[in-house]
Design a protein around this motif. Structure first.
Motif, PDB file in Angstrom:
ATOM      1  N   GLY A  54       0.818  -1.213   0.000  1.00 59.29           N
ATOM      2  CA  GLY A  54       0.000   0.000   0.000  1.00 59.29           C
ATOM      3  C   GLY A  54       0.848   1.258   0.000  1.00 59.29           C
ATOM      4  N   ARG A  55       1.918   1.235   0.759  1.00 59.03           N
ATOM      5  CA  ARG A  55       2.813   2.405   0.808  1.00 59.03           C
ATOM      6  C   ARG A  55       3.504   2.620  -0.537  1.00 59.03           C
ATOM      7  NH1 ARG A  55       6.700   1.689   5.599  1.00 59.03           N
ATOM      8  NH2 ARG A  55       7.268   3.814   5.039  1.00 59.03           N
ATOM      9  N   LEU A  56       3.979   1.548  -1.155  1.00 58.11           N
ATOM     10  CA  LEU A  56       4.649   1.673  -2.453  1.00 58.11           C
ATOM     11  C   LEU A  56       3.683   2.168  -3.526  1.00 58.11           C
ATOM     12  CD1 LEU A  56       6.838  -1.575  -2.486  1.00 58.11           C
ATOM     13  CD2 LEU A  56       7.632   0.787  -2.189  1.00 58.11           C
ATOM     14  N   THR A  57       2.460   1.699  -3.468  1.00 57.42           N
ATOM     15  CA  THR A  57       1.453   2.140  -4.432  1.00 57.42           C
ATOM     16  C   THR A  57       1.111   3.606  -4.211  1.00 57.42           C
ATOM     17  OG1 THR A  57       0.547  -0.102  -4.541  1.00 57.42           O
ATOM     18  CG2 THR A  57      -0.847   1.677  -5.362  1.00 57.42           C
ATOM     19  N   ALA A  58       0.966   4.008  -2.958  1.00 59.74           N
ATOM     20  CA  ALA A  58       0.624   5.397  -2.648  1.00 59.74           C
ATOM     21  C   ALA A  58       1.687   6.371  -3.146  1.00 59.74           C
ATOM     22  CB  ALA A  58       0.412   5.567  -1.143  1.00 59.74           C
ATOM     23  N   ARG A  59       2.937   5.929  -3.109  1.00 63.35           N
ATOM     24  CA  ARG A  59       4.008   6.832  -3.572  1.00 63.35           C
ATOM     25  C   ARG A  59       4.358   6.605  -5.032  1.00 63.35           C
ATOM     26  NH1 ARG A  59       8.445   3.760   0.055  1.00 63.35           N
ATOM     27  NH2 ARG A  59       7.195   4.697   1.672  1.00 63.35           N
ATOM     28  N   ASP A  60       3.588   5.736  -5.721  1.00 64.27           N
ATOM     29  CA  ASP A  60       3.799   5.427  -7.135  1.00 64.27           C
ATOM     30  C   ASP A  60       5.241   4.989  -7.385  1.00 64.27           C
ATOM     31  OD1 ASP A  60       2.886   5.078  -9.731  1.00 64.27           O
ATOM     32  OD2 ASP A  60       3.388   7.139 -10.322  1.00 64.27           O
ATOM     33  N   SER A  61       5.702   4.080  -6.550  1.00 63.66           N
ATOM     34  CA  SER A  61       7.064   3.561  -6.634  1.00 63.66           C
ATOM     35  C   SER A  61       7.306   2.828  -7.950  1.00 63.66           C
ATOM     36  CB  SER A  61       7.320   2.590  -5.470  1.00 63.66           C
ATOM     37  OG  SER A  61       8.523   1.878  -5.658  1.00 63.66           O
ATOM     38  N   GLN A  62       8.502   2.939  -8.438  1.00 58.38           N
ATOM     39  CA  GLN A  62       8.866   2.214  -9.658  1.00 58.38           C
ATOM     40  C   GLN A  62       8.877   0.706  -9.426  1.00 58.38           C
ATOM     41  OE1 GLN A  62      12.766   3.711 -10.641  1.00 58.38           O
ATOM     42  NE2 GLN A  62      13.805   2.360  -9.194  1.00 58.38           N
TER      43      GLN A  62
END
Length: 111
Positions: A54-62
């Motif tokens: 969820g955190r990676l998705t929220a920050r639009d991580s590569q």
């Protein structure tokens, strides 16, 4: 965050993490707690994976798409384990995990 789909995925991940944390805590209160050891372990791992996803998705991580695929596997394993038990908290957790696994697979494949 790019789209409403991303927001929905973040919510699904955090909802699953909360269900997993609740299930693990409730399992610790069961009379036959040793029988729940695998469930507790998988719930704790799944909660960690879902929170990170969820955190990676929220920050639009590569790296979010690759992590979604892994998160789906962990969610499925947790759903399978929780599905073995008749406790309401396990049933709710299994449902949340299946939903998250499906969404992670869908999102991870749309790279």
């Amino acid at each position: 965050m790019e789209t409403m789909e991303h927001r929905s995925h973040v919510d699904t991940c955090f909802d699953c993490a909360a269900a997993c944390e609740h299930c693990a805590t409730a399992c610790l209160k069961e009379e036959q707690v040793q029988m729940m050891a695998d469930c507790i372990r998988l719930c704790r791992e799944c909660a960690d994976f879902c929170t990170m996803c969820g955190r990676l998705t929220a920050r639009d991580s590569q790296f979010m798409r690759q992590f979604m695929v892994l998160c789906a596997d962990v969610c499925q394993a947790c759903a399978d384990e929780c599905g073995k038990h008749d406790h309401e908290h396990c049933k709710a957790c299994a449902e949340a995990c299946r939903k998250c696994a499906d969404e992670c697979r869908h999102m991870g494949a749309s790279a």
